[in-house]
Write a protein that holds these residues in place. Sequence first.
Motif, PDB file in Angstrom:
ATOM      1  N   LYS A 253      -3.797   5.182  -5.402  1.00 10.64           N
ATOM      2  CA  LYS A 253      -4.436   3.885  -5.635  1.00 10.64           C
ATOM      3  C   LYS A 253      -3.912   3.211  -6.898  1.00 10.64           C
ATOM      4  N   SER A 254      -3.440   4.008  -7.868  1.00  7.07           N
ATOM      5  CA  SER A 254      -2.823   3.416  -9.054  1.00  7.07           C
ATOM      6  C   SER A 254      -1.477   2.787  -8.706  1.00  7.07           C
ATOM      7  N   VAL A 255      -0.717   3.439  -7.817  1.00  6.28           N
ATOM      8  CA  VAL A 255       0.531   2.847  -7.322  1.00  6.28           C
ATOM      9  C   VAL A 255       0.229   1.552  -6.592  1.00  6.28           C
ATOM     10  N   ARG A 256      -0.760   1.601  -5.698  1.00  5.94           N
ATOM     11  CA  ARG A 256      -1.121   0.418  -4.904  1.00  5.94           C
ATOM     12  C   ARG A 256      -1.567  -0.733  -5.802  1.00  5.94           C
ATOM     13  N   SER A 257      -2.196  -0.405  -6.937  1.00  6.87           N
ATOM     14  CA  SER A 257      -2.696  -1.431  -7.860  1.00  6.87           C
ATOM     15  C   SER A 257      -1.635  -1.918  -8.832  1.00  6.87           C
ATOM     16  N   ARG A 286       5.338   8.504   1.537  1.00  4.16           N
ATOM     17  CA  ARG A 286       4.320   7.807   2.330  1.00  4.16           C
ATOM     18  C   ARG A 286       3.922   6.494   1.666  1.00  4.16           C
ATOM     19  N   MET A 287       3.748   6.516   0.343  1.00  2.00           N
ATOM     20  CA  MET A 287       3.391   5.285  -0.363  1.00  2.00           C
ATOM     21  C   MET A 287       4.464   4.220  -0.190  1.00  2.00           C
ATOM     22  N   ALA A 288       5.715   4.661  -0.194  1.00  2.00           N
ATOM     23  CA  ALA A 288       6.829   3.716  -0.064  1.00  2.00           C
ATOM     24  C   ALA A 288       6.774   2.971   1.260  1.00  2.00           C
ATOM     25  N   VAL A 289       6.362   3.665   2.336  1.00  2.00           N
ATOM     26  CA  VAL A 289       6.322   2.997   3.637  1.00  2.00           C
ATOM     27  C   VAL A 289       4.970   2.329   3.910  1.00  2.00           C
ATOM     28  N   GLU A 290       3.903   2.858   3.311  1.00  2.23           N
ATOM     29  CA  GLU A 290       2.571   2.318   3.607  1.00  2.23           C
ATOM     30  C   GLU A 290       2.212   1.141   2.715  1.00  2.23           C
ATOM     31  N   ILE A 327       6.995   5.370 -11.136  1.00  2.00           N
ATOM     32  CA  ILE A 327       7.046   4.135 -11.925  1.00  2.00           C
ATOM     33  C   ILE A 327       7.551   2.971 -11.078  1.00  2.00           C
ATOM     34  N   TYR A 328       8.614   3.220 -10.306  1.00  2.00           N
ATOM     35  CA  TYR A 328       9.196   2.138  -9.505  1.00  2.00           C
ATOM     36  C   TYR A 328       8.228   1.665  -8.422  1.00  2.00           C
ATOM     37  N   LEU A 329       7.628   2.610  -7.703  1.00  2.00           N
ATOM     38  CA  LEU A 329       6.712   2.242  -6.632  1.00  2.00           C
ATOM     39  C   LEU A 329       5.534   1.432  -7.163  1.00  2.00           C
ATOM     40  N   ALA A 330       5.039   1.827  -8.332  1.00  2.00           N
ATOM     41  CA  ALA A 330       3.900   1.104  -8.909  1.00  2.00           C
ATOM     42  C   ALA A 330       4.306  -0.274  -9.424  1.00  2.00           C
ATOM     43  N   SER A 331       5.585  -0.420  -9.814  1.00  2.00           N
ATOM     44  CA  SER A 331       6.024  -1.672 -10.449  1.00  2.00           C
ATOM     45  C   SER A 331       6.514  -2.723  -9.458  1.00  2.00           C
TER      46      SER A 331
END
Length: 434
Positions: A253-257, A286-290, A327-331
């Motif tokens: 959820k921190s990545v998503r935010s 999974r985060m990268a695709v979702e 870091i990249y996914l969150a940014s």
Amino acid sequence: MRPLAERMRPRTLDEMVGQKRLLGQGSALRRAIEGGHVHSMILWGPPGCGKTTLALLLAQYAEAQFIAISAVMSGLPEVRKVLAEADQRFHAGIRTVLFVDEVHRFNKVQQDAFLPFIERGSILFIGATTENPSFELNSALLSRCRVHVMEAVSTDDITAALQRALGDEHRGLGGRNIDIAPDDLRAIATAADGDVRRALTLLEIAAELVGENTDADDKPLGRDLIEQVLADRTRRFDKGGEQFYDQISALHKSVRSSNPDAALYWFARMIDGGCDPIYLARRLTRMAVEDIGLADPRALSMATEAWDAYDRLGSPEGELALAQVVIYLASTAKSNAAYMAWNNAKGDVRKYGTQEVPLHIRNAPTKLMKELGYGNDYQYDHDAEGGVALDQTGFPDAMGERVYYQPVARGMEIKLKDKLDKLRAAREAARKDG
């Protein structure tokens, strides 16, 4: 000869540290305990927060016999024996507080054995667990017990417990003349990570070491010795329990935010706790695709490449590759449009069943298929104006045109959205003209 943590176990509610919400002056549970009107309950909280101590105090205030068993050590025959003895005491007018440590380790049959005794009041059942009762205890037991949530003890409260132990000459270390700086004492409290028992154990180890190193009346417990005692300490982390799933949820959820700092913190927490980095690599993919999706298609490549880098480098070097992806996914830009489109398409497959493929887009490799109309009226898009045959559908006739993928106005999807919006509008106009 008992450990310091056992010697310093609180003898009254006022001596307990922490749990102010649950046991503060005027709280409902405190009034019930002090009045001797206790009830069967489940105490849910982390190690060292006072579950066993509270159970002992409950028995003391209720003037009841205290019996403790552990679900790790006890089987059903021992449970039945303890319950039968409690039943005998009940008929003799003596109440029994039965404390079951690690109650979540009992299976359903073992948990059910307590039910009739709780119902008729033969025992006051106190179950202690570090796991979420909703998942680990059966509904029949939960319906007969009140769940009380106990919290990890704060650093300030643990520091107060350590100071009490240093000053107590009868039960604690008061007779040893141990001199420790306030900052060093707080360092021990912080290292205990919410666990009072652990803090007292660390203090006792340090006191033993300083006693071996000096014969002076005043025994200074210095920073060097403290650092030796606290070396290689670990934080609370359960690889298979609720803490594990809470922390991976916090990371996701921190990545998503789009909060790379919070995401990196939770990633570090899980690595520190011993989480398998391969599991984290899989979750990051999974985060990268979702959550990033087509807003930044590079994210998926970076996630899989970091996974591969970890496989090649191992720990700890490979963890940096995963941290960079966090870091990249969150940014980067976020979009769940592809994820939602996929779910909607699957929903229509279930809803509409086995629909026939329209004849014009069927494959026609044989003469018979061509005679049956396979491929008739198919328009080759490359030959159409603009490279798209606008009046040609790709859906079964019974469904009509559907829209699953709705790009967001972020990242790469800005361009995709602009293109698809124009195409969809042109298709709608062509259908109306047709």
